[in-house]
Design an enzyme around this catalytic site. Structure first.
Site, PDB file in Angstrom:
ATOM      1  N   LYS A  21      19.056 -13.046   7.002  1.00  0.00           N
ATOM      2  CA  LYS A  21      19.232 -12.858   5.556  1.00  0.00           C
ATOM      3  C   LYS A  21      19.201 -11.379   5.198  1.00  0.00           C
ATOM      4  CE  LYS A  21      15.950 -14.559   2.629  1.00  0.00           C
ATOM      5  NZ  LYS A  21      15.486 -13.554   1.662  1.00  0.00           N
ATOM      6  N   SER A  22      18.211 -10.656   5.695  1.00  0.00           N
ATOM      7  CA  SER A  22      18.091  -9.232   5.341  1.00  0.00           C
ATOM      8  C   SER A  22      19.322  -8.457   5.790  1.00  0.00           C
ATOM      9  CB  SER A  22      16.862  -8.627   6.027  1.00  0.00           C
ATOM     10  OG  SER A  22      15.690  -9.161   5.470  1.00  0.00           O
ATOM     11  N   SER A 168       7.376  -1.792   1.968  1.00  0.00           N
ATOM     12  CA  SER A 168       8.424  -2.686   1.484  1.00  0.00           C
ATOM     13  C   SER A 168       9.791  -2.153   1.865  1.00  0.00           C
ATOM     14  CB  SER A 168       8.337  -2.828  -0.036  1.00  0.00           C
ATOM     15  OG  SER A 168       9.578  -3.302  -0.542  1.00  0.00           O
ATOM     16  N   GLN A 170      12.476  -3.388   0.860  1.00  0.00           N
ATOM     17  CA  GLN A 170      13.350  -3.433  -0.322  1.00  0.00           C
ATOM     18  C   GLN A 170      13.229  -2.131  -1.100  1.00  0.00           C
ATOM     19  OE1 GLN A 170      12.341  -7.083  -2.344  1.00  0.00           O
ATOM     20  NE2 GLN A 170      13.291  -8.338  -0.759  1.00  0.00           N
ATOM     21  N   ASP A 316       7.147 -12.735   6.004  1.00  0.00           N
ATOM     22  CA  ASP A 316       7.836 -13.954   5.555  1.00  0.00           C
ATOM     23  C   ASP A 316       7.473 -15.171   6.405  1.00  0.00           C
ATOM     24  OD1 ASP A 316       9.074 -12.478   3.584  1.00  0.00           O
ATOM     25  OD2 ASP A 316      10.947 -12.224   4.687  1.00  0.00           O
ATOM     26  N   LYS A 343       5.746 -12.855  -3.715  1.00  0.00           N
ATOM     27  CA  LYS A 343       6.983 -13.325  -3.076  1.00  0.00           C
ATOM     28  C   LYS A 343       7.636 -14.371  -3.994  1.00  0.00           C
ATOM     29  CE  LYS A 343       6.843 -10.668   0.490  1.00  0.00           C
ATOM     30  NZ  LYS A 343       7.851  -9.597   0.590  1.00  0.00           N
ATOM     31  N   ARG A 389      10.431 -20.980   1.558  1.00  0.00           N
ATOM     32  CA  ARG A 389       9.596 -20.939   2.764  1.00  0.00           C
ATOM     33  C   ARG A 389       8.396 -21.881   2.639  1.00  0.00           C
ATOM     34  NH1 ARG A 389      12.632 -17.366   5.403  1.00  0.00           N
ATOM     35  NH2 ARG A 389      13.184 -15.417   4.376  1.00  0.00           N
TER      36      ARG A 389
HETATM   37  C1  S3P Z   1      13.209  -7.981   2.730  1.00  0.00           C
HETATM   38  C2  S3P Z   1      12.013  -7.333   2.713  1.00  0.00           C
HETATM   39  C3  S3P Z   1      10.725  -8.030   2.519  1.00  0.00           C
HETATM   40  C4  S3P Z   1      10.859  -9.523   2.787  1.00  0.00           C
HETATM   41  C5  S3P Z   1      12.060 -10.115   2.108  1.00  0.00           C
HETATM   42  C6  S3P Z   1      13.320  -9.442   2.606  1.00  0.00           C
HETATM   43  C7  S3P Z   1      14.432  -7.180   2.894  1.00  0.00           C
HETATM   44  O1  S3P Z   1      10.309  -7.865   1.178  1.00  0.00           O
HETATM   45  O2  S3P Z   1       9.702 -10.198   2.385  1.00  0.00           O
HETATM   46  O3  S3P Z   1      12.143 -11.493   2.343  1.00  0.00           O
HETATM   47  O4  S3P Z   1      15.499  -7.756   3.182  1.00  0.00           O
HETATM   48  O5  S3P Z   1      14.361  -5.956   2.738  1.00  0.00           O
HETATM   49  P1  S3P Z   1       9.545  -6.526   0.677  1.00  0.00           P
HETATM   50  O6  S3P Z   1      10.469  -5.378   0.772  1.00  0.00           O
HETATM   51  O7  S3P Z   1       9.180  -6.833  -0.743  1.00  0.00           O
HETATM   52  O8  S3P Z   1       8.354  -6.401   1.570  1.00  0.00           O
END
Ligand code: S3P
Length: 437
Positions: A21-22, A168, A170, A316, A343, A389
């Site tokens: 997914k990421s 993070s 993200q 996750d 989350k 999840r």
């Molecule tokens: C992700 C980063 C994680 C993860 C999320 C996907 C990403 O979140 O929990 O499911 O794709 O960069 P955070 O950046 O909030 O830790």
């Protein structure tokens, strides 16, 4: 939609989980920002990642679906995105919202972003505050800290060196994406290493980026379209691997699983708990994202401690690992994981609440939980709270429960792993999980 789950004695066979997914989100975004064509193989065709595809289309990138998981993106170029004609709805996807905020901070037009009820509750200040310091204008709910948000950039953005209070990916990725539009190198430092898919893929698209210790620095510049191969998602494989570890007679292989070291905390923990993880075909060093086949069978699990720098490597996977902890001998402690509270749902509260309905007690902590094992799950009626999840973790718990378990509110599984039930049932050799409308 709900799952009806019956216990199983046996799981056997091989599964190939869908794309990560990421990595899928990043491929669509970088493809849209690049000059030229990007071909993506193995894209995750689940709701979250389809939101990102729709978003880049709304911003003017030309996307063609050429087959299952195969997309061709004709990039708009770094300065070629266009003002979307409508609000962009990120659905349940935090990655779509936060990474897009970074991209949009570099645009000279306004874009409006929203999301579903869960995403509208999730914190955005961690991204909007540094983007504001770079010169982006962000307005919206709760002093621009909750969706819906409107964002407009400044050209160029001011370069910053950001120290993120949370590990993070993200946040890191949003700032690096905005950094493509900055007037100098932008750097991000975080308290523990988070997943580095953006760094790997930005390099693959020709960006100049360096990593020194805990800081990543990006030089602004153009991206070049490329071909991206996306491995299977270890976060989806997690549910099958935990199921294999706790079902009495099980041996399961998951092929082509992405094993980027920033994501493999679950394997470290399952091994510490006494499971034997066989890994075949060590991903080549030069691969942007390594992948292997993983085989795991039933194990006599013992408790472990999860905390510190390991947490971002498995954040996750904690709902799945909590199910394993219930089956393990001794007290498993999970700490340094307050992020679980923000989350798709508050996963600490949700695990404690739903496990209790199944007769399992969990001690809730502000930043984690303690699970004293072994305990037996009792079949019960539980609910996902709209969190994919949680829905899958509860279904896995149901596989080893006494009696039948009903998991309510399971349509959310389509956000990341639409084939979950089909794959689990194939391994069980019978319909262990049935889906009811
Ligand atoms: C992700 C980063 C994680 C993860 C999320 C996907 C990403 O979140 O929990 O499911 O794709 O960069 P955070 O950046 O909030 O830790």
């Amino acid at each position: 939609m709900r799952f009806r789950v019956r216990p199983v004695d046996r799981l056997a066979g091989t599964a190939e989980v869908p794309g990560d997914k990421s990595i899928s989100h990043r491929a669509a975004l970088l493809g849209a920002l690049a000059d030229g064509v990007t071909e993506i193989h193995g894209y995750l065709e689940a709701e979250d990642c389809l939101r990102t595809i729709a978003a880049v289309q709304a911003l003017g990138a030309e996307v063609t679906r050429k087959g299952p998981g195969h997309y061709r993106i004709a990039g708009a170029g770094r300065y070629g995105l266009q003002e979307p004609g409508d609000v962009i709805d990120c659905g349940n996807s935090g990655t779509t919202a936060r990474l897009l905020l970074g991209v949009l901070a570099g645009q000279s037009f306004w874009t409006l972003l929203t999301g579903d009820a869960s995403l509208r509750q999730r914190p955005m200040a961690r991204v909007t505050e540094p983007l504001g310091r770079m010169g982006a204008a962000v307005v919206g709910r709760a002093q621009a800290t909750r969706l819906p948000l409107a964002v407009k950039g400044r050209r160029p953005l001011w370069a910053i060196a950001h120290t993120s209070p949370v590990a993070s990916a993200q946040v890191k990725s949003a700032i690096l994406l905005a950094g493509l539009y900055a007037d100098g190198p932008v750097s991000v430092e975080e308290p523990a290493p988070s997943r580095d898919h953006s760094e790997r893929m930005l390099r693959q698209f020709g960006a100049r980026l360096r990593v020194d210790g805990g800081a990543v620095t990006l030089e602004p510049g153009d991206l070049r379209g490329t071909t991206v191969h996306i491995p299977g998602d270890i976060s989806s494989a997690a549910f099958l691997l935990v199921a294999a570890a706790i079902v009495p007679d099980a041996r399961v292989t998951v092929t082509r699983v992405g094993v980027n070291p920033t994501r493999t905390g679950i394997l470290v923990v399952l091994e510490a708990m006494g499971a034997r993880v066989e890994s075949v075909g060590a991903g080549a060093e030069e691969d942007a994202e390594p992948s292997v086949s993983l085989t795991l069978g039933s194990a006599d699990l013992r408790a472990t401690a999860i905390g510190g720098q390991l947490v971002p490597r498995l954040i996750d996977e904690i709902p799945a690992l909590a199910v394993a902890a219930v089956a393990a001998r001794g007290a498993t402690t999970i700490g340094d994981a307050a992020e679980l509270r923000v989350k798709e749902s508050d996963r600490i509260a949700a695990l404690a609440r739903e496990f209790k309905k199944m007769g399992v007690s969990v001690k809730e902590r502000a930043d984690g939980m303690v699970i004293e094992g072994p305990q037996r799950f009792r079949g019960a009626r539980v609910a996902s709270g709209g969190d994919h999840r949680m829905a899958m973790a509860l279904a896995v718990a149901g596989l080893v429960a006494d009696g039948e378990t009903v998991v309510e509110d399971t349509a959310c599984v389509a956000t990341s792993f639409p084939q979950f039930v089909e794959m689990l049932n194939a391994l069980a050799g019978r319909p262990a999980v049935t889906v009811e409308a």
